[in-house]
Design a protein around this motif. Structure first.
Motif, mmCIF file in Angstrom:
data_model
loop_
_atom_site.group_PDB
_atom_site.id
_atom_site.type_symbol
_atom_site.label_atom_id
_atom_site.label_comp_id
_atom_site.label_asym_id
_atom_site.label_seq_id
_atom_site.Cartn_x
_atom_site.Cartn_y
_atom_site.Cartn_z
ATOM 1 N N THR A 418 0.829 -1.202 0.000
ATOM 2 C CA THR A 418 0.000 0.000 0.000
ATOM 3 C C THR A 418 0.865 1.254 0.000
ATOM 4 O O THR A 418 2.036 1.227 0.389
ATOM 5 N N SER A 420 -0.143 5.574 0.643
ATOM 6 C CA SER A 420 -1.261 6.494 0.884
ATOM 7 C C SER A 420 -1.035 7.891 0.339
ATOM 8 O O SER A 420 -1.713 8.834 0.741
ATOM 9 N N GLY A 421 -0.079 8.038 -0.588
ATOM 10 C CA GLY A 421 0.082 9.339 -1.241
ATOM 11 C C GLY A 421 0.894 10.308 -0.416
ATOM 12 O O GLY A 421 1.962 9.987 0.101
ATOM 13 N N SER A 449 -6.960 12.464 -1.292
ATOM 14 C CA SER A 449 -7.784 11.430 -1.914
ATOM 15 C C SER A 449 -7.008 10.712 -3.008
ATOM 16 O O SER A 449 -6.065 11.248 -3.585
ATOM 17 N N PHE A 450 -7.427 9.492 -3.292
ATOM 18 C CA PHE A 450 -6.805 8.675 -4.337
ATOM 19 C C PHE A 450 -6.910 9.358 -5.697
ATOM 20 O O PHE A 450 -5.908 9.526 -6.406
ATOM 21 N N ASP A 451 -8.107 9.805 -6.063
ATOM 22 C CA ASP A 451 -8.314 10.437 -7.370
ATOM 23 C C ASP A 451 -7.569 11.763 -7.474
ATOM 24 O O ASP A 451 -7.010 12.091 -8.529
ATOM 25 N N TYR A 453 -4.809 12.644 -5.887
ATOM 26 C CA TYR A 453 -3.377 12.384 -5.998
ATOM 27 C C TYR A 453 -3.008 12.041 -7.435
ATOM 28 O O TYR A 453 -2.029 12.565 -7.990
ATOM 29 N N GLN A 484 -6.055 -2.145 0.171
ATOM 30 C CA GLN A 484 -6.042 -0.689 0.292
ATOM 31 C C GLN A 484 -5.368 -0.114 -0.949
ATOM 32 O O GLN A 484 -4.564 -0.788 -1.586
ATOM 33 N N PRO A 485 -5.663 1.145 -1.295
ATOM 34 C CA PRO A 485 -5.084 1.711 -2.518
ATOM 35 C C PRO A 485 -3.565 1.829 -2.460
ATOM 36 O O PRO A 485 -2.984 2.001 -1.386
ATOM 37 N N PHE A 487 -1.413 4.459 -3.990
ATOM 38 C CA PHE A 487 -1.431 5.732 -4.704
ATOM 39 C C PHE A 487 -0.292 5.817 -5.714
ATOM 40 O O PHE A 487 -0.467 6.328 -6.820
ATOM 41 N N ASN A 492 -6.216 0.591 -7.191
ATOM 42 C CA ASN A 492 -7.067 0.520 -6.003
ATOM 43 C C ASN A 492 -6.551 -0.472 -4.972
ATOM 44 O O ASN A 492 -6.860 -0.356 -3.789
#
Length: 646
Positions: A418, A420-421, A449-451, A453, A484-485, A487, A492
């Motif tokens: 994982t 997390s950006g 957020s994922f999107d 980032y 979990q994403p 990033f 995803n």
């Protein structure tokens, strides 16, 4: 008259208790005296006599005594010492054995005793591991005393830099030694025989632990039919066996320059499990269909335990030469030219898919040390990533995505990679940077957020300065049991299974898939294992960094005045950290080597720039011409200065 006077003793104690105390870190000077650093601006002198009670790096508390116009620190109690566990060199003083800790002043000689488990007869200049059992500032103790717990190597050993590095981080220096290595009986009964399939491997010329083999074809509809075979050490290693516990603790194979320590017994890693040419091997095989647009057909994914036989061992260089220059392929297997061309096409298709639907990191160079027979650095080769490396990377990502889909849909847990950006503590700083560069449309919530980032990464990926500027704002990679994403990859979820010889987490995922296929109990991975893996990964990175610095120091020590091209990779208060683009060494350019008038040159780490007379003259990602000015072996640092026309 005053001797043994209780009132006087009480008065002294009260005065001592009323005297203000401070804490700080001891900084030793080679001439015997030292300083207590309280913060970046405040330090106090420590006399040579008092320095005998402390060592460099000790965190201590004590009092400041005013002696005329001077303030002198007197250490009283130890808070923490860097010498809890350390490595050092053996010496003798008046026939008594002492140890000289590394990275300490040469005059620090610690008396020592030997643990019974250390059987070697130690001699002068041998390197050992020791633990501190007595410190002068500890209550009831008067001197430094250490216990030698482990012999590292003789000072003359050509492997000394590697062995010292491993010992420094408490990493193993040899492969596990198993009693017996036989394939488990149940692993023989339900394996498909795929030895007739034309699998092949692509690795470096030096690779022995080959853990992935590939086969590819194309159907009439233009879909790629990909088979990925991964070596299966779990066919030999039962869960919770002694060997499994060793692998679990090690977590990874240790890769240092020209020096590897396998996670598994070398007989397994380099032979019994390695997918060698023309050798029947147990493997976990995945069938995957990918359409002409690079989309994985999830319904086509099939995993199966199998036996395979690689038909060819190909090298990255030979495959790249074949695909890029139409050179001769060093194999007589008739299926390989077509398969390699299909893989090249698939890799390009998948790269486009990832650019549009995930994230793709820009290719970076690899650097390889070339050593002589005495393990001294002869040269450093820069190896750019060519098409063969890109092919293998894309195939492994496809295979890992296939596993991720299976874990998500069929099992619900596993070991996932994982990321997390951005680290939340840098968000305000990032927003300021983006605003200063005219990038709008982001707020705290979107950046986390994922999107959001992914959106930002696509905007800045071609801006080398902004990419470098925000690199330090990233959170570290991690592991999780639930999906979990990731990033950094723009996916995803992402789990791996393609390197079980080298990664224990991949072994765990192998077992989960095989147990699912065999309708056996599915046990969720232990959370403690994730902590072990994270800690080991961190230590391995430190070790790799340390030995690389050591080898670069050795290589550049006789190149004072030589010129190089370098890129600015970081800026701090004292100057700029650069990387030599031809050999990969990290060096430091002090502000004093940038401009002669100190008050006129200012570095701004928060902006990633260096100003001279308020004008931005240098920034992150800039390329400079520099020359080697000084190589400091004791601090593992390389100082450079700018090449000027003067």
């Amino acid at each position: 008259m005053f001797q043994n006077n209780p009132l006087l003793a009480q008065l002294k104690q009260e005065l001592h208790q009323q005297t203000p105390r401070i804490e700080g870190t001891v900084r030793a000077h080679e001439k015997g005296f030292g300083f207590l650093d309280v913060d970046n601006k405040t330090s106090y002198f420590i006399t040579a006599n008092k320095m005998k009670t402390v060592c460099n790096g000790d965190k201590v508390s004590g009092t400041v005594i005013e002696n005329g116009d001077k303030k002198v620190f007197e250490p009283e109690s130890l808070i923490e010492s860097p010498l809890q566990r350390f490595i050092g060199k053996i010496g003798f003083q008046e026939r008594s054995m002492v140890i000289y800790p590394e990275n300490m002043p040469a005059n620090l000689a610690i008396r020592c005793k030997i643990n019974k488990q250390v059987q070697e007869k130690l001699k002068e200049d041998d390197w050992v591991v020791a633990t501190l059992i007595s410190h002068p500032l500890e209550e009831g103790k008067n001197n430094f005393l250490a216990e030698i717990t482990h012999f590292i190597a003789e000072n003359s050993s050509i492997y000394l830099p590697w062995l010292k590095t491993l010992a420094r981080y408490n990493l193993e220096d040899n492969s596990p030694q198993p009693d017996t290595l036989t394939i488990n009986e149940k692993e023989l009964t339900d394996r498909q025989d795929l030895t007739d399939i034309n699998f092949f491997t692509i690795d470096s010329e030096y690779t022995e632990d080959m853990d992935d083999a590939i086969s590819v074809s194309k159907d009439e509809q233009g879909n790629y039919q990909l088979k990925v075979a991964i070596a299966d050490p779990t066919a030999y290693i039962l869960q919770d066996s002694q060997l499994d516990k060793i692998a679990k603790q090690r977590s990874f194979t240790t890769y240092l320059p020209d020096f590897n320590i396998p996670m598994l017994p070398i007989e397994l890693a380099n032979d019994l499990c390695s997918l060698k040419e023309n050798q029947k091997r147990p493997a976990l095989v995945c069938d995957i269909n990918i359409d002409a647009n690079g989309i994985i057909d999830e319904s086509s994914i099939t995993f199966m335990p199998a036996f395979i036989e690689s038909k060819a061992k190909l090298s990255y260089n030979n495959v790249s030469d074949f695909l890029e220059n139409n050179d001769e392929l060093l194999s007589n297997n008739a299926t390989l030219p077509e398969q390699l061309n299909l893989l090249s096409s698939l890799a390009k298709t998948r790269t486009i898919w990832r650019q549009n639907n995930a994230l793709v990191f820009k290719d970076s160079n690899d650097y390889r040390f070339v050593l002589d027979e005495n393990r001294h650095v002869k040269s450093v080769n820069k190896e750019s990533r060519r098409i063969a490396s890109q092919i293998v990377e894309e195939v492994m990502i496809i295979a890992n995505q296939a596993l991720t889909m299976q874990l998500n849909n069929k099992i619900g847990f596993g070991i996932f990679n994982t990321h997390s950006g951005f680290d939340i503590k840098f968000i305000d700083q990032i927003l300021k940077v983006l605003s200063n560069h005219g990038i709008e449309g982001f707020d705290k919530e979107s950046l986390l957020s994922f999107d959001g980032y992914i959106k930002l990464r696509r905007i800045i990926d071609n801006d080398e300065f902004l990419t470098a500027r925000l690199r330090k704002c990233q959170s570290p990679a991690d592991f999780s049991i639930q999906p979990q994403p990731h990033f950094g990859l723009g996916l995803n979820a992402y789990a791996t299974w393609t390197s079980p010889i080298r990664k224990y987490g991949d072994m765990v995922n192998h077992r989960l898939i095989k147990n699912y296929l065999r309708s056996q109990p599915l046990n969720e991975p232990d959370k403690e294992q994730l902590k072990i893996m994270n800690e080991r990964r961190k230590l391995l990175r430190y070790a790799e960094r340390d030995i690389a610095e050591n080898l670069y120091i050795q290589y550049l020590s006789d190149k004072i005045g030589d010129s190089f091209v370098a890129e600015i990779v970081d800026i701090n208060r004292g100057g700029a950290r650069l990387r030599l683009t031809d050999i990969g060494a990290f060096v430091f350019l002090p502000l004093s080597m940038i401009h002669p008038v100190r008050d006129e040159v200012v570095s701004s780490p928060e902006e990633g720039v260096i100003r001279i007379n308020n004008d931005i003259c240098y920034k992150l990602s800039d390329t400079l011409n520099i020359k080697i000015h000084q190589v400091k072996k004791e601090s593992q640092s390389i100082i450079v200065k700018l090449v000027t026309d003067k």
